[in-house]
Design a protein around this motif. Structure first.
Motif, PDB file in Angstrom:
ATOM      1  N   PRO A 153     -35.159  48.455  81.816  1.00 17.06           N
ATOM      2  CA  PRO A 153     -33.614  49.019  81.521  1.00 17.06           C
ATOM      3  C   PRO A 153     -33.512  50.004  82.836  1.00 17.06           C
ATOM      4  CG  PRO A 153     -34.462  50.868  80.650  1.00 17.06           C
ATOM      5  CD  PRO A 153     -35.749  49.895  80.322  1.00 17.06           C
ATOM      6  N   SER A 154     -31.749  48.850  83.164  1.00 12.96           N
ATOM      7  CA  SER A 154     -30.734  49.541  84.049  1.00 12.96           C
ATOM      8  C   SER A 154     -30.535  51.053  83.583  1.00 12.96           C
ATOM      9  CB  SER A 154     -29.235  49.433  84.204  1.00 12.96           C
ATOM     10  OG  SER A 154     -28.822  49.854  82.328  1.00 12.96           O
ATOM     11  N   LYS A 155     -30.218  51.992  84.548  1.00  8.06           N
ATOM     12  CA  LYS A 155     -29.926  53.354  84.174  1.00  8.06           C
ATOM     13  C   LYS A 155     -29.089  53.748  83.110  1.00  8.06           C
ATOM     14  CE  LYS A 155     -28.579  57.809  85.959  1.00  8.06           C
ATOM     15  NZ  LYS A 155     -28.579  58.656  87.596  1.00  8.06           N
ATOM     16  N   LEU A 156     -28.477  53.029  82.853  1.00  8.08           N
ATOM     17  CA  LEU A 156     -27.644  52.802  81.532  1.00  8.08           C
ATOM     18  C   LEU A 156     -27.834  52.450  80.537  1.00  8.08           C
ATOM     19  CD1 LEU A 156     -24.421  53.199  80.038  1.00  8.08           C
ATOM     20  CD2 LEU A 156     -23.782  50.491  80.934  1.00  8.08           C
ATOM     21  N   GLY A 157     -28.863  51.205  80.994  1.00  3.07           N
ATOM     22  CA  GLY A 157     -30.190  50.871  79.686  1.00  3.07           C
ATOM     23  C   GLY A 157     -30.649  52.081  79.278  1.00  3.07           C
ATOM     24  N   ALA A 158     -31.704  52.647  79.963  1.00  3.47           N
ATOM     25  CA  ALA A 158     -32.656  54.169  79.569  1.00  3.47           C
ATOM     26  C   ALA A 158     -32.074  55.683  79.012  1.00  3.47           C
ATOM     27  CB  ALA A 158     -33.060  54.355  80.783  1.00  3.47           C
ATOM     28  N   THR A 159     -30.322  55.364  78.996  1.00  8.11           N
ATOM     29  CA  THR A 159     -29.410  56.669  78.932  1.00  8.11           C
ATOM     30  C   THR A 159     -30.156  56.876  76.731  1.00  8.11           C
ATOM     31  OG1 THR A 159     -27.930  56.129  80.495  1.00  8.11           O
ATOM     32  CG2 THR A 159     -27.421  57.795  78.416  1.00  8.11           C
ATOM     33  N   LEU A 160     -30.134  56.013  76.281  1.00  6.51           N
ATOM     34  CA  LEU A 160     -30.490  55.234  75.162  1.00  6.51           C
ATOM     35  C   LEU A 160     -32.239  56.483  74.808  1.00  6.51           C
ATOM     36  CD1 LEU A 160     -30.106  51.434  74.277  1.00  6.51           C
ATOM     37  CD2 LEU A 160     -28.649  53.240  73.288  1.00  6.51           C
ATOM     38  N   GLU A 161     -32.745  56.709  76.229  1.00  5.42           N
ATOM     39  CA  GLU A 161     -33.573  57.369  75.468  1.00  5.42           C
ATOM     40  C   GLU A 161     -32.966  58.688  76.042  1.00  5.42           C
ATOM     41  OE1 GLU A 161     -38.055  56.500  76.307  1.00  5.42           O
ATOM     42  OE2 GLU A 161     -38.604  58.963  75.962  1.00  5.42           O
ATOM     43  N   GLY A 162     -31.867  59.448  77.653  1.00  4.88           N
ATOM     44  CA  GLY A 162     -31.811  60.360  78.458  1.00  4.88           C
ATOM     45  C   GLY A 162     -31.367  61.056  77.870  1.00  4.88           C
ATOM     46  N   SER A 163     -30.130  60.290  77.253  1.00  7.89           N
ATOM     47  CA  SER A 163     -29.169  61.429  76.093  1.00  7.89           C
ATOM     48  C   SER A 163     -29.179  60.974  74.470  1.00  7.89           C
ATOM     49  CB  SER A 163     -27.749  61.188  77.257  1.00  7.89           C
ATOM     50  OG  SER A 163     -27.283  61.573  75.669  1.00  7.89           O
ATOM     51  N   LYS A 164     -29.474  61.917  73.431  1.00 10.14           N
ATOM     52  CA  LYS A 164     -29.502  61.113  72.427  1.00 10.14           C
ATOM     53  C   LYS A 164     -27.962  61.246  71.815  1.00 10.14           C
ATOM     54  CE  LYS A 164     -33.515  63.486  71.615  1.00 10.14           C
ATOM     55  NZ  LYS A 164     -34.782  62.556  70.989  1.00 10.14           N
ATOM     56  N   ASP A 165     -27.031  61.954  72.175  1.00  7.99           N
ATOM     57  CA  ASP A 165     -25.736  61.928  72.270  1.00  7.99           C
ATOM     58  C   ASP A 165     -25.193  60.469  71.811  1.00  7.99           C
ATOM     59  OD1 ASP A 165     -23.125  62.606  71.096  1.00  7.99           O
ATOM     60  OD2 ASP A 165     -22.268  62.584  73.376  1.00  7.99           O
ATOM     61  N   PHE A 166     -25.438  59.911  73.397  1.00  3.52           N
ATOM     62  CA  PHE A 166     -25.494  58.815  73.898  1.00  3.52           C
ATOM     63  C   PHE A 166     -26.086  57.699  72.787  1.00  3.52           C
ATOM     64  CE2 PHE A 166     -26.163  54.560  75.873  1.00  3.52           C
ATOM     65  CZ  PHE A 166     -24.830  54.496  76.960  1.00  3.52           C
ATOM     66  N   SER A 167     -27.267  58.001  72.651  1.00  3.04           N
ATOM     67  CA  SER A 167     -27.707  56.814  71.530  1.00  3.04           C
ATOM     68  C   SER A 167     -27.688  57.168  70.226  1.00  3.04           C
ATOM     69  CB  SER A 167     -29.387  56.759  71.525  1.00  3.04           C
ATOM     70  OG  SER A 167     -29.970  57.842  70.517  1.00  3.04           O
ATOM     71  N   LYS A 168     -26.537  58.186  69.374  1.00  2.00           N
ATOM     72  CA  LYS A 168     -26.224  58.045  67.972  1.00  2.00           C
ATOM     73  C   LYS A 168     -24.982  57.818  68.608  1.00  2.00           C
ATOM     74  CE  LYS A 168     -27.734  60.321  64.984  1.00  2.00           C
ATOM     75  NZ  LYS A 168     -28.419  60.465  64.098  1.00  2.00           N
ATOM     76  N   ARG A 169     -23.979  57.742  69.480  1.00  4.58           N
ATOM     77  CA  ARG A 169     -23.400  57.198  69.264  1.00  4.58           C
ATOM     78  C   ARG A 169     -23.280  55.258  69.581  1.00  4.58           C
ATOM     79  NH1 ARG A 169     -20.028  58.462  73.659  1.00  4.58           N
ATOM     80  NH2 ARG A 169     -21.511  59.878  74.511  1.00  4.58           N
ATOM     81  N   PHE A 170     -24.233  55.288  70.207  1.00  2.00           N
ATOM     82  CA  PHE A 170     -24.679  53.671  70.161  1.00  2.00           C
ATOM     83  C   PHE A 170     -24.347  53.194  68.708  1.00  2.00           C
ATOM     84  CE2 PHE A 170     -27.669  50.248  70.749  1.00  2.00           C
ATOM     85  CZ  PHE A 170     -26.961  48.923  71.247  1.00  2.00           C
ATOM     86  N   MET A 171     -25.612  53.730  68.174  1.00  2.00           N
ATOM     87  CA  MET A 171     -25.955  54.023  66.211  1.00  2.00           C
ATOM     88  C   MET A 171     -24.243  53.300  65.927  1.00  2.00           C
ATOM     89  SD  MET A 171     -29.186  55.534  65.796  1.00  2.00           S
ATOM     90  CE  MET A 171     -30.022  56.035  67.943  1.00  2.00           C
ATOM     91  N   GLN A 172     -23.716  54.270  65.552  1.00  2.00           N
ATOM     92  CA  GLN A 172     -22.230  54.460  64.999  1.00  2.00           C
ATOM     93  C   GLN A 172     -21.795  53.214  65.450  1.00  2.00           C
ATOM     94  OE1 GLN A 172     -19.653  57.939  65.651  1.00  2.00           O
ATOM     95  NE2 GLN A 172     -21.212  58.364  63.211  1.00  2.00           N
ATOM     96  N   ARG A 173     -21.375  53.263  66.698  1.00  2.00           N
ATOM     97  CA  ARG A 173     -20.337  51.373  67.273  1.00  2.00           C
ATOM     98  C   ARG A 173     -20.907  50.471  66.709  1.00  2.00           C
ATOM     99  NH1 ARG A 173     -20.363  53.936  72.208  1.00  2.00           N
ATOM    100  NH2 ARG A 173     -21.974  53.324  73.123  1.00  2.00           N
ATOM    101  N   ASN A 174     -22.052  50.241  66.797  1.00  2.00           N
ATOM    102  CA  ASN A 174     -23.246  48.775  65.860  1.00  2.00           C
ATOM    103  C   ASN A 174     -23.415  48.843  65.171  1.00  2.00           C
ATOM    104  OD1 ASN A 174     -22.305  47.544  68.212  1.00  2.00           O
ATOM    105  ND2 ASN A 174     -23.590  49.448  69.635  1.00  2.00           N
TER     106      ASN A 174
END
Ligand code: AMP
Ligand code: GLY
Length: 428
Positions: free
Chosen positions: A96-117
């Motif tokens: 994945p792109s750098k933004l996609g890899a943020t799903l692993e690189g930042s737990k806060d980003f990934s939690k917010r992604f899960m909540q939004r979706n």
């Protein structure tokens, strides 16, 4: 195709082993690789995070496809870098792109992604150093145990499960105020503790369509009976009995579909693997974490069960044509036993000669932390050294094949768990 694979672990040896079996592979290079990949491909003395070096190598060797094994180059933006260079802007890359890899690189980003979706996950709040008082007050209102997670990459060590309020408070202070995990803990996710059995689910995606690969169970602790320190993983089993079709249906509907739809909706460029670590809580799946790569040692158990052409799968991911690929999975069992250097995950001695058996019937030996010394002997070079995968039409047979080979491999202070798969055998 000329293929460049990045990484040096057991996961990458398993990738290489599958790739060279494909009629579509002309030449395979592995950077930097290990002593196992050197036997079946050409190792290249390049770090997986040397972006300039990788770019030059791609041009020099007319590489047609790049496959990224570990998360670090992805989180650092390798895919975006290659896309920004005119000669490699359209090169197919699995990762994945750098933004996609943020799903692993930042737990806060990934939690917010899960909540939004709308992806089911544990309740949480995120805190930074200037919110320490709010964080401590939040802890007082939570039930125990409570989970504290460093936001950034912390080499698998950034998660603390705290059994008492006192421990949670002092850990939160250490993480936020004393940089316990360096920069990675400048933000901390405080998360509800989930009970249940963990499962690793792997999804291949081109950002629009997806294929669910075989699931696996990982054995994370160093000691038998799941005791002692956490490791990168001491063994794996696939398939997993509790992941029956009713449960996997829920995983697909409640987790996989909203995750892939979320990537597309949020315009996150994602061509690669999503490794979903989840908890089976009374038959309901909850996401513990996303990783943006395959798991290790799960890959060594999962890939051998893929019967359809593996390079075809990689091409489908990287070129956005995954919907045209037919994934065929073997119903047979794979079990992986990891052999480690004595002392791992703490400090350990390197450089002991490893003796491998001539016959490994019903199993395959994947290398992880191995190297050849100046005399040409195979030696241990890392913590996790070898991953032995046994095959069988049932779990018991697969375990017997794995351990028959493990029992013929020796080096000084080698260690492995003898109980891989035993918990699952008891459920059968
Ligand atoms: P991670 O580094 O995110 O993989 O977390 C390491 C391990 O901590 C996981 O594999 C789980 O065993 C455990 N863990 C993480 N989050 C939770 C949670 N919310 N509830 C229970 N266990 C957790
Ligand atoms: N085995 C777990 C991981 O690869 O993160």
């Amino acid at each position: 195709m000329n293929i460049l694979l990045l990484g040096s672990g057991g996961r990458e040896h398993a990738f290489a082993w599958k790739i060279v079996q494909s009629p579509d592979c002309s030449r395979l290079f592995v950077a930097p690789g290990n002593a196992g990949t050197a036997q079946i491909a050409q190792n290249v003395a390049l770090s997986a995070t040397d972006f300039q070096g990788i770019h030059q190598f791609i041009l020099a060797e007319s590489i047609d496809l790049v496959v990224v094994g570990p998360e670090e180059p992805l989180v650092k933006g390798l895919v975006d870098f290659l896309q920004s260079q005119p000669e490699t802007a359209h090169l197919p890359v699995v990762g994945p792109s750098k933004l996609g890899a943020t799903l692993e690189g930042s737990k806060d980003f990934s939690k917010r992604f899960m909540q939004r979706n709308g992806v089911p996950t544990a309740a949480y709040e995120t805190f930074t150093a200037d919110q320490i008082d709010a964080g401590l007050a939040y802890l007082e209102k939570q039930s125990l145990p409570i989970v504290l997670k460093a936001d950034g990459l912390a080499a698998g060590k950034g998660v603390l499960i705290c059994g008492s309020l006192e421990e949670a408070k002092s850990s939160l202070k250490e993480m936020l105020l004393e940089a316990k995990f360096g920069d990675a803990s400048s933000k901390v996710v405080v998360e509800e503790f989930l009970t249940g059995i963990e499962l690793s689910v792997f999804v291949a995606t081109d950002g629009k369509s997806y294929k669910i690969l075989p699931e696996a169970k990982d054995y994370k602790r160093i000691g038998e009976g799941d005791t002692g320190l956490n490791t990168g993983g001491m063994g794996a089993v696939s398939p997993v009995i509790f992941a029956d079709s009713a449960f996997m249906q829920k995983v697909e509907e409640k987790i996989v579909k909203p995750t892939i739809a979320g990537l597309e909706k949020e315009k996150i460029d994602y061509k690669g693997f999503v490794f979903i670590g989840l908890m089976n809580n009374n038959g309901e799946p909850f996401v513990i974490e996303y990783n943006v790569r395959m798991g290790d040692p799960e890959t060594e158990a999962v890939l051998p069960r893929i019967e359809s052409d593996f390079v075809g799968l990689l091409k489908g991911i990287a070129t956005g044509t995954l919907d045209q690929y037919e994934l065929i999975i073997s119903p047979n069992y794979s079990t992986t036993v990891v052999m480690v250097s004595g002392g791992y995950p703490g400090s350990y001695e390197k450089g002991f000669s490893i003796s491998l058996p001539e016959k490994t019937d019903g199993s395959v030996v994947f290398h992880a932390g191995t190297a050849l010394n100046p005399e040409g002997d195979l030696v241990n070079q890392g913590g996790r050294v070898l991953a032995i995968t046994g095959f069988g039409s049932d779990l018991k047979g697969a375990l017997e094949n794995a351990y028959a080979t493990v029992n013929h491999i020796t080096w000084e202070k080698a260690y492995f768990r003898r109980d891989i798969g035993q918990d699952i055998l008891k459920l059968m």
